[in-house]
Scaffold this motif. Structure first.
Motif, short mmCIF file in Angstrom:
data_model
loop_
_atom_site.label_atom_id
_atom_site.label_comp_id
_atom_site.label_asym_id
_atom_site.label_seq_id
_atom_site.Cartn_x
_atom_site.Cartn_y
_atom_site.Cartn_z
N ALA A 207 0.82 -1.21 0.00
CA ALA A 207 0.00 0.00 0.00
C ALA A 207 0.85 1.26 0.00
O ALA A 207 0.43 2.31 -0.50
CB ALA A 207 -0.93 0.00 1.22
N PHE A 208 2.06 1.18 0.56
CA PHE A 208 2.95 2.34 0.58
C PHE A 208 3.68 2.51 -0.74
O PHE A 208 3.84 3.62 -1.25
CB PHE A 208 3.96 2.19 1.72
N ILE A 209 4.13 1.40 -1.31
CA ILE A 209 4.93 1.47 -2.53
C ILE A 209 4.12 1.92 -3.73
O ILE A 209 4.60 2.68 -4.57
CB ILE A 209 5.59 0.10 -2.79
N SER A 210 2.88 1.46 -3.84
CA SER A 210 2.06 1.76 -5.03
C SER A 210 1.91 3.26 -5.28
O SER A 210 2.23 3.73 -6.37
CB SER A 210 0.70 1.08 -4.90
N PRO A 211 1.44 4.05 -4.32
CA PRO A 211 1.33 5.50 -4.58
C PRO A 211 2.69 6.19 -4.68
O PRO A 211 2.81 7.22 -5.34
CB PRO A 211 0.55 6.03 -3.38
N PRO A 261 13.57 5.99 1.16
CA PRO A 261 12.49 5.66 2.11
C PRO A 261 11.97 4.23 1.97
O PRO A 261 11.69 3.57 2.97
CB PRO A 261 11.40 6.69 1.78
N ILE A 262 11.85 3.75 0.72
CA ILE A 262 11.38 2.39 0.51
C ILE A 262 12.36 1.38 1.10
O ILE A 262 11.96 0.41 1.75
CB ILE A 262 11.19 2.12 -1.00
N THR A 263 13.64 1.63 0.89
CA THR A 263 14.67 0.72 1.41
C THR A 263 14.66 0.70 2.94
O THR A 263 14.70 -0.36 3.57
CB THR A 263 16.05 1.16 0.91
N ILE A 264 14.59 1.88 3.54
CA ILE A 264 14.56 1.97 5.00
C ILE A 264 13.31 1.29 5.56
O ILE A 264 13.37 0.56 6.56
CB ILE A 264 14.63 3.44 5.45
#
Length: 283
Positions: A207-211, A261-264
């Motif tokens: 849900a976080f990665i998609s937007p 941010p995605i990696t963290i």
């Protein structure tokens, strides 16, 4: 066939597998290393004939966050707000619907599940024109709230993976809790959810990665509202014909920044994922 021959063939087979994996790893890592090196390249041209920059600089990152033409900080914050809002709302909807479909039986349960399965076969962008006019009718176009609603709207039809996980949790735990006086809400929030960390983490990450990465819906909804752009739209704007020659290294720096941010988030949530996997329902 001797034992030594079998061992030699097995060793050769393993060596071949390792070589293939190494080659695949290099192919996978090559564009990542290239974009990182480009973000530190002092030569400002869009394309050069060498892989390793001749001079290194952090000026590309400085220009990215101080540019008056490309308000990257504003775009980054817009994307962060939309991603966090969508993550919280989508995860709550997805997990709640999945629990209901797994534990409860009602008249329209199977028709709804079949409808959700069919709708899930179609890509979301097929509905973007209809979604745009619905948002326009409510006066929500060119707003961050519209993006949050759009990205969260499909959560109620993408519950199958979470439902499959809830099905693996023994229903005897629910019955024992109800005997002790627990309500359905208590069973869900105090018993099932603590045992469901893996699927909650998976749902939240998706849900976080998609937007964070989406371009199509964000561009359609935002239109020409430059200040409300997300990073996907902003970075695409940097690569347009009139900007790419002077802004490509800034684009590379922006690409590295949005990956951080995605990696963290993944590294931080990974321990909860492992913890959830290793703790069984009996515990």
């Amino acid at each position: 066939m001797s034992k030594m021959t079998i061992q030699a063939r097995k060793k050769a087979s393993n060596t071949l597998v390792y070589i293939i994996l190494i080659i695949m790893s290099v192919i996978w890592l090559f564009p990542i290393i290239w974009i990182i090196l480009t973000s530190f390249r002092a030569e400002g041209k869009a394309f050069v004939q060498y892989f390793i920059p001749k001079k290194f600089t952090i000026g590309n990152y400085v220009n990215l966050f101080t540019s008056s033409i490309f308000p990257f900080k504003k775009w980054f914050m817009n994307t962060f707000i939309v991603a966090v809002g969508s993550c919280l709302l989508s995860t709550a909807i997805n997990v709640s619907v999945a629990y209901v479909m797994s534990r409860m039986r009602f008249r329209l349960r199977k028709p709804y599940m079949n409808l959700a399965l069919i709708l899930g076969m179609f890509p979301g962008f097929m509905s973007m024109i209809a979604v745009y006019y619905v948002l326009k009718a409510f006066g929500l176009t060119q707003s961050l709230l519209a993006l949050v609603l759009v990205y969260s709207a499909g959560a109620a039809t993408s519950f199958y993976i979470a439902k499959g996980f809830f099905d693996t949790i023994s229903k005897e735990i629910d019955e024992a809790a109800r005997i002790d006086g627990a309500t359905n809400a208590d069973v869900f929030t105090k018993i099932v959810l603590p045992l469901s960390k893996p699927i909650i983490v998976y749902t939240a990450l998706q849900a976080f990665i998609s937007p964070w990465m989406d371009y199509i819906f964000a561009k359609i909804i935002m239109g020409d509202n430059y200040d409300k752009y997300t990073v996907a739209i902003g970075l695409w704007y940097m690569t347009e014909k009139e900007n790419i020659e002077n802004c490509f290294t800034m684009f590379a720096a922006g690409s590295v920044c949005i990956a951080i941010p995605i990696t963290i988030l993944f590294i931080w949530l990974q321990k909860y994922y492992v913890s959830g996997v290793t703790s069984g329902s009996v515990k």
